[in-house]
Design a protein around this motif. Structure first.
Motif, PDB file in Angstrom:
ATOM      1  N   GLY A  54      27.696  41.131 -34.870  1.00 27.76           N
ATOM      2  CA  GLY A  54      26.505  40.787 -34.108  1.00 27.76           C
ATOM      3  C   GLY A  54      26.331  41.678 -32.889  1.00 27.76           C
ATOM      4  O   GLY A  54      25.219  42.114 -32.574  1.00 27.76           O
ATOM      5  N   ILE A  55      27.438  41.963 -32.199  1.00 28.55           N
ATOM      6  CA  ILE A  55      27.391  42.858 -31.034  1.00 28.55           C
ATOM      7  C   ILE A  55      26.982  44.262 -31.471  1.00 28.55           C
ATOM      8  O   ILE A  55      26.153  44.918 -30.826  1.00 28.55           O
ATOM      9  CB  ILE A  55      28.754  42.899 -30.322  1.00 28.55           C
ATOM     10  CG1 ILE A  55      29.078  41.531 -29.702  1.00 28.55           C
ATOM     11  CG2 ILE A  55      28.765  43.978 -29.247  1.00 28.55           C
ATOM     12  CD1 ILE A  55      28.110  41.092 -28.626  1.00 28.55           C
ATOM     13  N   ALA A  56      27.572  44.749 -32.575  1.00 30.75           N
ATOM     14  CA  ALA A  56      27.240  46.081 -33.086  1.00 30.75           C
ATOM     15  C   ALA A  56      25.766  46.167 -33.468  1.00 30.75           C
ATOM     16  O   ALA A  56      25.081  47.149 -33.158  1.00 30.75           O
ATOM     17  CB  ALA A  56      28.122  46.410 -34.293  1.00 30.75           C
ATOM     18  N   ASP A  57      25.271  45.121 -34.139  1.00 29.12           N
ATOM     19  CA  ASP A  57      23.866  45.097 -34.539  1.00 29.12           C
ATOM     20  C   ASP A  57      22.961  45.079 -33.316  1.00 29.12           C
ATOM     21  O   ASP A  57      21.933  45.767 -33.281  1.00 29.12           O
ATOM     22  CB  ASP A  57      23.602  43.867 -35.414  1.00 29.12           C
ATOM     23  CG  ASP A  57      22.167  43.795 -35.894  1.00 29.12           C
ATOM     24  OD1 ASP A  57      21.744  44.718 -36.615  1.00 29.12           O
ATOM     25  OD2 ASP A  57      21.475  42.824 -35.558  1.00 29.12           O
ATOM     26  N   LEU A  58      23.345  44.309 -32.308  1.00 27.17           N
ATOM     27  CA  LEU A  58      22.551  44.201 -31.084  1.00 27.17           C
ATOM     28  C   LEU A  58      22.462  45.547 -30.370  1.00 27.17           C
ATOM     29  O   LEU A  58      21.400  45.949 -29.889  1.00 27.17           O
ATOM     30  CB  LEU A  58      23.168  43.151 -30.163  1.00 27.17           C
ATOM     31  CG  LEU A  58      22.364  42.762 -28.928  1.00 27.17           C
ATOM     32  CD1 LEU A  58      21.080  42.055 -29.329  1.00 27.17           C
ATOM     33  CD2 LEU A  58      23.199  41.871 -28.011  1.00 27.17           C
ATOM     34  N   ILE A  59      23.586  46.272 -30.342  1.00 27.07           N
ATOM     35  CA  ILE A  59      23.631  47.559 -29.640  1.00 27.07           C
ATOM     36  C   ILE A  59      22.866  48.635 -30.395  1.00 27.07           C
ATOM     37  O   ILE A  59      22.016  49.335 -29.828  1.00 27.07           O
ATOM     38  CB  ILE A  59      25.098  48.005 -29.420  1.00 27.07           C
ATOM     39  CG1 ILE A  59      25.791  47.052 -28.434  1.00 27.07           C
ATOM     40  CG2 ILE A  59      25.145  49.442 -28.890  1.00 27.07           C
ATOM     41  CD1 ILE A  59      27.274  47.329 -28.259  1.00 27.07           C
ATOM     42  N   TYR A  95      15.797  39.097 -30.872  1.00 23.21           N
ATOM     43  CA  TYR A  95      17.109  39.533 -30.386  1.00 23.21           C
ATOM     44  C   TYR A  95      17.543  38.770 -29.143  1.00 23.21           C
ATOM     45  O   TYR A  95      18.742  38.664 -28.869  1.00 23.21           O
ATOM     46  CB  TYR A  95      17.098  41.044 -30.133  1.00 23.21           C
ATOM     47  CG  TYR A  95      17.328  41.827 -31.405  1.00 23.21           C
ATOM     48  CD1 TYR A  95      18.608  41.996 -31.931  1.00 23.21           C
ATOM     49  CD2 TYR A  95      16.271  42.366 -32.115  1.00 23.21           C
ATOM     50  CE1 TYR A  95      18.825  42.687 -33.100  1.00 23.21           C
ATOM     51  CE2 TYR A  95      16.470  43.072 -33.287  1.00 23.21           C
ATOM     52  CZ  TYR A  95      17.759  43.229 -33.771  1.00 23.21           C
ATOM     53  OH  TYR A  95      17.962  43.915 -34.939  1.00 23.21           O
ATOM     54  N   CYS A  96      16.595  38.239 -28.393  1.00 29.31           N
ATOM     55  CA  CYS A  96      16.966  37.382 -27.259  1.00 29.31           C
ATOM     56  C   CYS A  96      17.616  36.103 -27.759  1.00 29.31           C
ATOM     57  O   CYS A  96      18.609  35.629 -27.191  1.00 29.31           O
ATOM     58  CB  CYS A  96      15.734  37.057 -26.423  1.00 29.31           C
ATOM     59  SG  CYS A  96      15.136  38.454 -25.443  1.00 29.31           S
ATOM     60  N   VAL A  97      17.062  35.536 -28.833  1.00 29.27           N
ATOM     61  CA  VAL A  97      17.663  34.340 -29.438  1.00 29.27           C
ATOM     62  C   VAL A  97      19.037  34.677 -30.002  1.00 29.27           C
ATOM     63  O   VAL A  97      20.006  33.927 -29.837  1.00 29.27           O
ATOM     64  CB  VAL A  97      16.749  33.780 -30.557  1.00 29.27           C
ATOM     65  CG1 VAL A  97      17.462  32.673 -31.329  1.00 29.27           C
ATOM     66  CG2 VAL A  97      15.458  33.251 -29.958  1.00 29.27           C
ATOM     67  N   ALA A  98      19.139  35.838 -30.659  1.00 28.77           N
ATOM     68  CA  ALA A  98      20.427  36.250 -31.224  1.00 28.77           C
ATOM     69  C   ALA A  98      21.455  36.483 -30.126  1.00 28.77           C
ATOM     70  O   ALA A  98      22.639  36.172 -30.283  1.00 28.77           O
ATOM     71  CB  ALA A  98      20.246  37.528 -32.052  1.00 28.77           C
ATOM     72  N   LEU A  99      20.992  37.020 -28.992  1.00 25.42           N
ATOM     73  CA  LEU A  99      21.899  37.317 -27.883  1.00 25.42           C
ATOM     74  C   LEU A  99      22.409  36.050 -27.208  1.00 25.42           C
ATOM     75  O   LEU A  99      23.577  35.967 -26.819  1.00 25.42           O
ATOM     76  CB  LEU A  99      21.183  38.196 -26.853  1.00 25.42           C
ATOM     77  CG  LEU A  99      21.999  38.656 -25.646  1.00 25.42           C
ATOM     78  CD1 LEU A  99      23.170  39.529 -26.097  1.00 25.42           C
ATOM     79  CD2 LEU A  99      21.111  39.427 -24.672  1.00 25.42           C
ATOM     80  N   THR A 100      21.561  35.032 -27.094  1.00 21.89           N
ATOM     81  CA  THR A 100      21.961  33.803 -26.406  1.00 21.89           C
ATOM     82  C   THR A 100      22.691  32.821 -27.314  1.00 21.89           C
ATOM     83  O   THR A 100      23.302  31.870 -26.815  1.00 21.89           O
ATOM     84  CB  THR A 100      20.723  33.091 -25.823  1.00 21.89           C
ATOM     85  OG1 THR A 100      19.770  32.861 -26.878  1.00 21.89           O
ATOM     86  CG2 THR A 100      20.063  33.947 -24.751  1.00 21.89           C
TER      87      THR A 100
END
Length: 323
Positions: free
Chosen positions: A189-194, A259-264
Motif C-alpha cells: 500500500g505504501i509503495a502504491d501510494l508513493i 488515495y486520501c481514503v487509502a492513506l487514512t
C-alpha cells in the motif's frame, strides 16, 4: 423470521458462509443503478469516439494526440469496469473470487496507466511551451509510442507485484462468500501510494506550474512585441496546454479523494460499500475527459460528425481534413 434472514443473504442456500446484503431503500438502489449505468455507457461511448477519431484520421496522428489516445483507452476500460462496480451496490458479488481478483487487477493497471499517461502529457506540454524550438526533434511520434508502451508495461508489472497476494490466492482476504473487497498489505500500500500517487502528482504539479509561469510570461511578451515569434510557443500549443491543464486538474480532483481514503485507512482495507463514493468519483473522471475534448477541441467535434454520419466508411476517409 427465517425467510427474512434468507432474503438478507447474498447466497440464501449458504446460511453460515454467505455475506449479507446491504439493506437500502428501493428508490435509492434503482436511482444508483440508473445513474451508474448511464455514466458507464456514456464513458464507454465517448472514449470509443476518441479512440476511433485519433486512430482513423491521419491528420490527428501527432505525439500529443497519441497520448490522448492512451488516456482514452484507459478511460474506456474504466467505463467497462464501472459495470462491475454496479454489481456491488447491494454489497453482493456474484461472479466468484477469480473474477473479483481479475476485476481489481485490471482496475489497478488501468488507473496506474492513466496516472503514467498524465505524467507523460505534462512532460509533453512542458517541452512544447518551455522549449518550443526543441519540441519537433525532442518529441516525435515514435518516441511518444515508445513512452506509451513502456507506461502500460510498467503498470502491468508494478501492479502484479502490488497485488501478488491476491493473484496467488484469489479471495484469501474475503470473510464470506459474495464479498469483493480491495485489499493491499501495508508495504504494498505504501509503495502504491508513493509510485502511483505522490511521485506522479508531484511531477505533474511541478511541470504544470512551470508551464503556467512560462505561458504567462510569453503572453505578456507577445502583447509587448518584445520577443521573436520563433522563440515563442505556438498559439495552438498554448491552447493545447490550457486544455490539457484542465484535464489534469479534473484528474487530480477526482483521484485525490480515493488515495486520501487509502492513506487514512488503518489497514488499507477499502470496503466497496463504504468507499463507493470515492471509487465512483475516480471512475467518473473518465467520463469527463471526452467532454472536455468536445468543448475545447474543434477536431473532436468534426470527427464525431464524420463518425456518426458513417462518412468514415467512405474510401480515403482517413485523409479527411478535421483540423
Amino acid at each position: 423470521m427465517e425467510t427474512l434472514e434468507k432474503t438478507e443473504l447474498c447466497f440464501p442456500q449458504l446460511l453460515n458462509a454467505s455475506c449479507r446484503k446491504a439493506i437500502r431503500p428501493h428508490f435509492e438502489v434503482m436511482l444508483t443503478y440508473i445513474l451508474l449505468s448511464s455514466i458507464s455507457l456514456v464513458t464507454v461511448a465517448l472514449n470509443l469516439l476518441v479512440i476511433i477519431s485519433i486512430s482513423h484520421f491521419r491528420q490527428l496522428h501527432t505525439p500529443t494526440n497519441f497520448l490522448l489516445l492512451s488516456l482514452a483507452v484507459s478511460d474506456f476500460f474504466v467505463g467497462l469496469l464501472m459495470l462491475f462496480q454496479i454489481m456491488l451496490i447491494d454489497g453482493c458479488w456474484l461472479l466468484g473470487d477469480l473474477i473479483c481478483t481479475l476485476y481489481q487487477y485490471i482496475a489497478y493497471i488501468v488507473i496506474s496507466a492513466c496516472v503514467g499517461t498524465m505524467v507523460i502529457i505534462s512532460v509533453d506540454r512542458y517541452v512544447a511551451i518551455c522549449h518550443p524550438l526543441h519540441y519537433p526533434t525532442t518529441v516525435t511520434l515514435k518516441k511518444a509510442q515508445v513512452c506509451i508502451c513502456v507506461c502500460w508495461i510498467c503498470s502491468l508489472f508494478f501492479q502484479s507485484l502490488i497485488l501478488k497476494d491476491i493473484l496467488e490466492k484469489p479471495g484469501r482476504y474475503h470473510s464470506c462468500i459474495g464479498e469483493c473487497i480491495f485489499f493491499i498489505n501495508y508495504i504494498a500500500g505504501i509503495a502504491d501510494l508513493i509510485f502511483t500517487f505522490i511521485l506522479p502528482i508531484t511531477v505533474i504539479v511541478v511541470l504544470y506550474l512551470r508551464v503556467f509561469v512560462v505561458a504567462v510570461s510569453q503572453a505578456r511578451a507577445i502583447r509587448s512585441e518584445a520577443v521573436s515569434k520563433r522563440t515563442t510557443a505556438k498559439k495552438s500549443e498554448m491552447k493545447a496546454a490550457r486544455t490539457l491543464g484542465i484535464v489534469v486538474i479534473v484528474f487530480l480532483i477526482c483521484l485525490c479523494p480515493y488515495y486520501c481514503v487509502a492513506l487514512t485507512g488503518q489497514d488499507n482495507l477499502l470496503n466497496a460499500s463504504s468507499a463507493a463514493f470515492v471509487i465512483c468519483l475516480t471512475y467518473f473522471n473518465s467520463c469527463v475527459n471526452p467532454v472536455i475534448y468536445a468543448l475545447f477541441y474543434p477536431w473532436f467535434r468534426k470527427s464525431i460528425r464524420l463518425i456518426v454520419t458513417l462518412q468514415i466508411l467512405e474510401p480515403d476517409s482517413c485523409n479527411a481534413q478535421v483540423l
